[in-house]
Design a protein around this motif. Structure first.
Motif, PDB file in Angstrom:
ATOM      1  N   GLN A 104       6.960  -4.275   2.657  1.00  0.00           N
ATOM      2  CA  GLN A 104       7.364  -3.401   1.551  1.00  0.00           C
ATOM      3  C   GLN A 104       7.733  -4.199   0.304  1.00  0.00           C
ATOM      4  O   GLN A 104       7.847  -3.641  -0.773  1.00  0.00           O
ATOM      5  CB  GLN A 104       8.556  -2.526   1.967  1.00  0.00           C
ATOM      6  CG  GLN A 104       8.166  -1.394   2.880  1.00  0.00           C
ATOM      7  CD  GLN A 104       9.372  -0.676   3.478  1.00  0.00           C
ATOM      8  OE1 GLN A 104      10.462  -1.246   3.617  1.00  0.00           O
ATOM      9  NE2 GLN A 104       9.186   0.569   3.859  1.00  0.00           N
ATOM     10  N   GLN A 105       7.926  -5.508   0.462  1.00  0.00           N
ATOM     11  CA  GLN A 105       8.346  -6.348  -0.663  1.00  0.00           C
ATOM     12  C   GLN A 105       7.127  -6.858  -1.424  1.00  0.00           C
ATOM     13  O   GLN A 105       6.326  -7.592  -0.868  1.00  0.00           O
ATOM     14  CB  GLN A 105       9.159  -7.551  -0.174  1.00  0.00           C
ATOM     15  CG  GLN A 105      10.277  -7.222   0.792  1.00  0.00           C
ATOM     16  CD  GLN A 105      11.243  -6.192   0.264  1.00  0.00           C
ATOM     17  OE1 GLN A 105      11.693  -6.294  -0.859  1.00  0.00           O
ATOM     18  NE2 GLN A 105      11.539  -5.191   1.069  1.00  0.00           N
TER      19      GLN A 105
ATOM     20  N   HIS B 265      -4.349  -9.616   8.654  1.00  0.00           N
ATOM     21  CA  HIS B 265      -5.765  -9.406   8.350  1.00  0.00           C
ATOM     22  C   HIS B 265      -5.960  -8.112   7.548  1.00  0.00           C
ATOM     23  O   HIS B 265      -6.641  -8.105   6.531  1.00  0.00           O
ATOM     24  CB  HIS B 265      -6.569  -9.355   9.648  1.00  0.00           C
ATOM     25  CG  HIS B 265      -8.010  -9.061   9.438  1.00  0.00           C
ATOM     26  ND1 HIS B 265      -8.889  -9.985   8.916  1.00  0.00           N
ATOM     27  CD2 HIS B 265      -8.734  -7.938   9.664  1.00  0.00           C
ATOM     28  CE1 HIS B 265     -10.087  -9.441   8.826  1.00  0.00           C
ATOM     29  NE2 HIS B 265     -10.024  -8.201   9.276  1.00  0.00           N
ATOM     30  N   GLU B 266      -5.351  -7.043   8.006  1.00  0.00           N
ATOM     31  CA  GLU B 266      -5.543  -5.742   7.352  1.00  0.00           C
ATOM     32  C   GLU B 266      -4.974  -5.701   5.940  1.00  0.00           C
ATOM     33  O   GLU B 266      -5.551  -5.102   5.045  1.00  0.00           O
ATOM     34  CB  GLU B 266      -4.907  -4.632   8.195  1.00  0.00           C
ATOM     35  CG  GLU B 266      -5.144  -3.261   7.611  1.00  0.00           C
ATOM     36  CD  GLU B 266      -4.642  -2.134   8.498  1.00  0.00           C
ATOM     37  OE1 GLU B 266      -4.359  -1.058   7.955  1.00  0.00           O
ATOM     38  OE2 GLU B 266      -4.534  -2.325   9.725  1.00  0.00           O
ATOM     39  N   LEU B 267      -3.820  -6.328   5.740  1.00  0.00           N
ATOM     40  CA  LEU B 267      -3.145  -6.259   4.440  1.00  0.00           C
ATOM     41  C   LEU B 267      -3.419  -7.484   3.568  1.00  0.00           C
ATOM     42  O   LEU B 267      -2.946  -7.557   2.440  1.00  0.00           O
ATOM     43  CB  LEU B 267      -1.641  -6.084   4.653  1.00  0.00           C
ATOM     44  CG  LEU B 267      -1.245  -4.833   5.458  1.00  0.00           C
ATOM     45  CD1 LEU B 267       0.241  -4.842   5.758  1.00  0.00           C
ATOM     46  CD2 LEU B 267      -1.647  -3.557   4.735  1.00  0.00           C
TER      47      LEU B 267
ATOM     48  N   ARG C 167       0.108   2.589   8.087  1.00  0.00           N
ATOM     49  CA  ARG C 167      -0.752   1.477   8.505  1.00  0.00           C
ATOM     50  C   ARG C 167      -0.050   0.582   9.522  1.00  0.00           C
ATOM     51  O   ARG C 167      -0.672   0.109  10.478  1.00  0.00           O
ATOM     52  CB  ARG C 167      -1.204   0.676   7.289  1.00  0.00           C
ATOM     53  CG  ARG C 167      -2.157   1.497   6.406  1.00  0.00           C
ATOM     54  CD  ARG C 167      -2.504   0.794   5.138  1.00  0.00           C
ATOM     55  NE  ARG C 167      -3.553  -0.211   5.372  1.00  0.00           N
ATOM     56  CZ  ARG C 167      -4.089  -0.923   4.397  1.00  0.00           C
ATOM     57  NH1 ARG C 167      -3.698  -0.775   3.146  1.00  0.00           N
ATOM     58  NH2 ARG C 167      -5.028  -1.802   4.668  1.00  0.00           N
ATOM     59  N   VAL C 168       1.256   0.354   9.340  1.00  0.00           N
ATOM     60  CA  VAL C 168       2.007  -0.453  10.302  1.00  0.00           C
ATOM     61  C   VAL C 168       2.094   0.292  11.633  1.00  0.00           C
ATOM     62  O   VAL C 168       1.896  -0.293  12.703  1.00  0.00           O
ATOM     63  CB  VAL C 168       3.411  -0.821   9.763  1.00  0.00           C
ATOM     64  CG1 VAL C 168       4.250  -1.500  10.841  1.00  0.00           C
ATOM     65  CG2 VAL C 168       3.293  -1.717   8.527  1.00  0.00           C
TER      66      VAL C 168
ATOM     67  N   SER D  45       0.840  -1.197   0.000  1.00  0.00           N
ATOM     68  CA  SER D  45       0.000   0.000   0.000  1.00  0.00           C
ATOM     69  C   SER D  45       0.879   1.253   0.000  1.00  0.00           C
ATOM     70  O   SER D  45       1.975   1.258   0.568  1.00  0.00           O
ATOM     71  CB  SER D  45      -0.873  -0.020   1.263  1.00  0.00           C
ATOM     72  OG  SER D  45      -1.327   1.259   1.594  1.00  0.00           O
ATOM     73  N   ALA D  46       0.386   2.313  -0.604  1.00  0.00           N
ATOM     74  CA  ALA D  46       1.126   3.582  -0.600  1.00  0.00           C
ATOM     75  C   ALA D  46       1.233   4.130   0.824  1.00  0.00           C
ATOM     76  O   ALA D  46       2.172   4.845   1.154  1.00  0.00           O
ATOM     77  CB  ALA D  46       0.427   4.598  -1.513  1.00  0.00           C
TER      78      ALA D  46
END
Length: 125
Positions: free
Chosen positions: A83-84, A58-60, A22-23, A16-17
């Motif tokens: 990030q990968q 869950h979120e990602l 978010r983390v 995600s951008a």
């Protein structure tokens, strides 16, 4: 009666951008306190680590593989993992089922009832 071959499952992931945000927000939810400037290096207790891993998975909609869980010690480690991008399907077995196999191997997609052996494994031919 033989079980139908399951479809190939795609496990592609694009970060995600707003990934870093978010983390950080997930960390704040798990710890219950605002992130400090060095939040990426925060040492997590086992419970916090577990909840952060679950929350982000869950979120990602992307799981850290079991083989890499031991490397996820800080939120920064998780940020680096997420990030990968992932373009490969980790279900190599399913890819193998659709590839040309040597003549002495075959994949059997058969369910023989509860407690049955074999099923969807590689069987020597």
């Amino acid at each position: 009666e033989p079980m139908a071959r399951p479809p190939l499952r795609s496990r592609k992931y694009q970060p995600s951008a707003q990934l870093e945000e978010r983390v950080r927000e997930a960390l704040e939810r798990v710890t219950g306190s605002p992130a400090t400037p060095g939040w990426q290096e925060t040492r997590l207790g086992e419970g916090e680590r577990y909840h952060l891993l679950c929350d982000l998975a869950h979120e990602l909609s992307h799981l850290v593989p079991n083989s890499q869980l031991h490397q996820m010690r800080t939120p920064g480690d998780l940020l680096h993992f997420y990030q990968q991008p992932t373009n490969a399907d980790p279900f190599v077995f399913q890819e193998l089922a659709h590839s040309e196999l040597p003549q002495n191997l075959r994949i059997t997609w058969v369910y023989e009832g509860s407690g049955a052996r074999g099923g969807d494994g590689l069987n020597p031919g």
